[in-house]
Every structure is written in C-alpha cells, then in structure tokens.
Design a protein around this motif. Sequence first.
Motif, mmCIF file in Angstrom:
data_model
loop_
_atom_site.group_PDB
_atom_site.id
_atom_site.type_symbol
_atom_site.label_atom_id
_atom_site.label_comp_id
_atom_site.label_asym_id
_atom_site.label_seq_id
_atom_site.Cartn_x
_atom_site.Cartn_y
_atom_site.Cartn_z
ATOM 1 N N CYS A 1 0.859 -1.188 0.012
ATOM 2 C CA CYS A 1 -0.038 0.086 0.107
ATOM 3 C C CYS A 1 0.827 1.288 -0.002
ATOM 4 N N GLU A 2 1.744 1.153 1.036
ATOM 5 C CA GLU A 2 2.624 2.322 0.965
ATOM 6 C C GLU A 2 3.685 2.733 -0.022
ATOM 7 N N GLN A 3 3.930 1.664 -0.916
ATOM 8 C CA GLN A 3 4.662 1.857 -2.167
ATOM 9 C C GLN A 3 3.695 2.408 -3.274
ATOM 10 N N ARG A 4 2.341 2.148 -3.246
ATOM 11 C CA ARG A 4 1.458 2.406 -4.385
ATOM 12 C C ARG A 4 0.931 3.575 -4.191
ATOM 13 N N TRP A 5 0.412 4.054 -3.054
ATOM 14 C CA TRP A 5 -0.086 5.267 -2.700
ATOM 15 C C TRP A 5 0.418 6.344 -1.658
ATOM 16 N N GLU B 1 -11.098 -0.425 -7.247
ATOM 17 C CA GLU B 1 -11.463 1.056 -7.567
ATOM 18 C C GLU B 1 -10.617 1.354 -8.622
ATOM 19 N N ASN B 2 -9.421 1.394 -8.517
ATOM 20 C CA ASN B 2 -8.693 1.964 -9.542
ATOM 21 C C ASN B 2 -9.058 1.288 -10.978
ATOM 22 N N ILE B 3 -9.444 -0.129 -10.967
ATOM 23 C CA ILE B 3 -9.462 -0.632 -12.232
ATOM 24 C C ILE B 3 -10.758 -0.062 -12.787
ATOM 25 N N ILE B 4 -11.647 -0.208 -11.869
ATOM 26 C CA ILE B 4 -13.272 0.217 -12.573
ATOM 27 C C ILE B 4 -12.897 1.812 -12.990
ATOM 28 N N LYS C 1 -12.398 -9.010 -18.877
ATOM 29 C CA LYS C 1 -11.774 -9.800 -18.376
ATOM 30 C C LYS C 1 -10.688 -9.254 -17.427
ATOM 31 N N THR C 2 -10.339 -8.051 -17.369
ATOM 32 C CA THR C 2 -9.319 -7.246 -16.720
ATOM 33 C C THR C 2 -10.197 -7.046 -15.293
ATOM 34 N N VAL C 3 -11.328 -7.166 -15.271
ATOM 35 C CA VAL C 3 -12.119 -6.862 -14.078
ATOM 36 C C VAL C 3 -12.376 -8.427 -13.322
ATOM 37 N N LEU C 4 -12.994 -9.159 -14.340
ATOM 38 C CA LEU C 4 -13.245 -10.557 -13.831
ATOM 39 C C LEU C 4 -12.250 -11.165 -13.318
ATOM 40 N N HIS D 1 -15.526 2.574 -3.635
ATOM 41 C CA HIS D 1 -15.762 4.072 -3.464
ATOM 42 C C HIS D 1 -15.477 4.520 -4.937
ATOM 43 N N ILE D 2 -16.371 4.499 -5.989
ATOM 44 C CA ILE D 2 -15.884 4.802 -7.279
ATOM 45 C C ILE D 2 -16.265 6.313 -7.355
ATOM 46 N N SER D 3 -15.091 7.231 -7.659
ATOM 47 C CA SER D 3 -15.303 8.515 -7.818
ATOM 48 C C SER D 3 -15.454 9.139 -9.191
ATOM 49 N N GLN D 4 -15.412 8.087 -10.339
ATOM 50 C CA GLN D 4 -15.543 8.671 -11.534
ATOM 51 C C GLN D 4 -15.852 7.202 -12.492
ATOM 52 N N LEU D 5 -16.636 7.388 -13.556
ATOM 53 C CA LEU D 5 -16.751 6.271 -14.481
ATOM 54 C C LEU D 5 -16.485 6.821 -15.782
#
Length: 456
Positions: A95-99, A121-124, A135-138, A152-156
């Motif tokens: 987590c700390e390396q990515r965010w 969330e990032n994928i969506i 399939k990236t999601v599945l 928590h999806i902040s954009q689509l």
Amino acid sequence: MRKSAYSPGATLNPAEDFRKIRRIIAEDPDWSLNIVPCLSKLCLQSIGRNFEGKPIFEELTPIEKDFMQENLSTSLPLHVTANLISDGVYWKRCCEQRWDFCDVFHYGHSWKRMFFERHMENIIELFIPEVTEPKTVLEMVPLCKNYVKRLHISQLLPPIKEPQNDEEEEFGLELASDNEYDRPSLDHFDFNILLDKLTKLEELHLVYGVKQCGMNFEWKMFEMTTSDCESLAKALKSCMTLKLLKLHQSHIEDEKCRLLVKNLLDHPSLRELDFSHNLIGDKGARALGKLLNRSKLKILNMCDNEIRCPGAKAIAYALSKNSTLKSLNLRLNRLRDDGGQAIGKALLNNNTLLHLHLGGNEDGGKALEEAMSHNTSITECDICLTGVDKQSVSFIDQVDRSFRLPLLLHMQLRLEPYNRPSEKRLALKGMRGLPVLQMLRALREKMEELLIARWQ
C-alpha cells in the motif's frame, strides 16, 4: 632451538601483534565470523528469491512468516500472493509503495483489505468501455472477493469519442437537432458483471462523472444513461450483502430513480440509501415512499433534489406507517409549507424517527411546529426559517410551550431572510435542558426586534 612465534606451542601476546590472534587474514578488515548468516536465514532468502515459481509460506513458523513478509518483493504477481500471504507487513508495504496517503483506520485496520479495495476501485475508475477488456476486472474477482467490503468509485469513464473532421462535425450538428437518439450512447462500466461476485460487499459509493476532463468537458460525461441504470439496477438486486448505497451527483431523474427503487424493493440487507444531489422529483419520491415500507431502511438521504409538495406527501404517508427509519434528510428541496406540514403530521404517528433535516425548504416552520408539539422520539431536528414574520414568532412560542427538556438532544434553527441580505443569519444550537430553552426565547426576542425594525 627457539620456537617459532606462530608454532602451536608458542604463547601469543595480543598486545604485540593483533594478526597473531586470527587464523584467517581477510582482505576485508571488517570481516568477522559473527556476521556469517545462519543456514535458516539463507534458506528463507532463497525461498524469497524463488517465491513466484515455488511459493512456500504456510509451512513456515510464525517468526519465519514475519521475516518473509518484511522481505518479499512487492512486485510479485497478485495471483501468487493474494490468497497465500496473510494480512500484515507485506500488504502494508504494498500500500505505502503504491499510494502516498494510506489510512488503514477506514478499512477496519486491515492493510490487505485496503490494498484490494483500492486496487479494484482503480481498475473500475480507469475502465474504458469498448477498449478495456471485461476480463481485466473478472480476473481480479477470485483474488479480492474475500477482502472487498466497500467500493468508493469517484469516476466512471465513457467510451472514447472518435475524432471527426470539420465536415463530419458540421453534418453531425445538423442531424443532432433532428434525432437526439441516433447518437452513440455514453454507457459506462457494467456493474452487472461484478457485484453478484463480490460476496462480502457491504457499501457501494458511485459517481457517474469524469475527473480532470479539462477541455473535453461535456455534460453527458456527468450523468447516468438509461442503459447504465438498467444494468446497475439488476446488479443491485443480485448483491444480497449490500447495506449502504450512495449514488449522488449523477443526474438521476424520476424514471431512473423508479427503476433503481423497483429492484431494491424487499432487499434483505439494505439499511442506508443516499440519492443526494440529483434531479429526483415527485414521481421518484413516490417510489421511495413505497420503498420505505418494503425494506428495512434506517437512513434515507434525499438532500438537494427537486421534491415538491406531492412528493413530500408521498414520503409523509409512508413515514406515518414506517417503523424502521431512524434518519430522514430532505434538505434543499422544494417542500414549502404544505409539504413540510405533511411531514410534520406524519410524525404524529411515527415513534421511531430520531433525526429529521428539513432545512432550506421554505417551509416557514410549520413542519417543526407539528413535530415538536406531538412527536416524542425525535432527538435531533434541523429546519431553516426563510421568512421573518408573525408566523415565525408564533412558531417559537409553540416550541417554547411544548419543549420536551428530557428528549430533545440537539436542535438547530436558522433564520435566513432571503429578501434582506444585510440581516445577519441567526443560529440556534444547544444540548439538553434549560440552555436550549433560554436560547429559544432569545431567538424569539431577536425575531421580534427584526420585525419591529422592518415595520418601521
């Protein structure tokens, strides 16, 4: 014959020559037998280097597992580590390396849950319809379904708009006025392929919009299409573990609200619904009234919509028969006097509602007068008085006479005379007992002063 200084029988004096006390003379002056790693550590390091090809973790002791969590590479594929490495230091490092900002408190103090929720969330949020493969999601579902409890999806993102030359763009503008529905729809990610597979999902926060769109801004980027609504409604119906649904700032109007509510009727676990900051009117409010008595909702937030008197009456009718709702927020709608009074009368038959918010509805205080006079369950109430007149003073008198000292925990009245900007906003906040009563009387006196100043 004199014995050699280096013969076995010779007596060595360390002060004479430090080289005489060492059996091995190393090129590295810092070399020592003490820093040679033990065999078990060498084995663990070898396991770490070959972990992707031959993962070994469950067979290790707790101390050895801690060593592996601190030293395994965070770039290992998720299909190797997801269901093998337990929650701990390894996922904290990931987590700390990515965010940059990681607050594990909001994830039940679980680093593993934080990683997989934010990863999904990032994928969506970066999913582009007709470009990104589903399939990236599945492929992620088997890896994260046991850890994802909230999304928590902040954009689509909508589909990519193909560039047009000047002639095509001019021709397209001419056709747009003839047939608005011939243009390709801006459908977003299809939640119907995902939600039923997330067996532990409890909270879903959605915003149909695009962040940082810049000069590519279009209003259609910030609304849910009919197709989006249909797929989401089916997905919500299949997600039996969902407890909280927050769908705001997505340009939802009556028809879409009715479709969503239709699929939420008799939902076994839904407890909180938030449709704030949308365009829901009276027809949508009638559907929500039906939902109140065909669900176990405890919190309903309809702040900043377009509900008027008929919609308020539908909600009031449902509220009078409801026994589960604890909090109702109808702030910033258009209830006015009749709608607010309908809510107030409904509270005569409701003994379960604890929190009521009717601020910003131009209701003149009638709803609160009814509620405060007869209801015995409300502990927090917020209402906005937008007019300074005799009716408001009468209302304060009514509250003064019927004030329930042991029951009311928090009350807020705001005086906002919209036709006189120079008049300052008055606020009333208080807790149990006499101070609130005194503040009520002080507010009444202030209102009378404003009335006298205006009449003069």
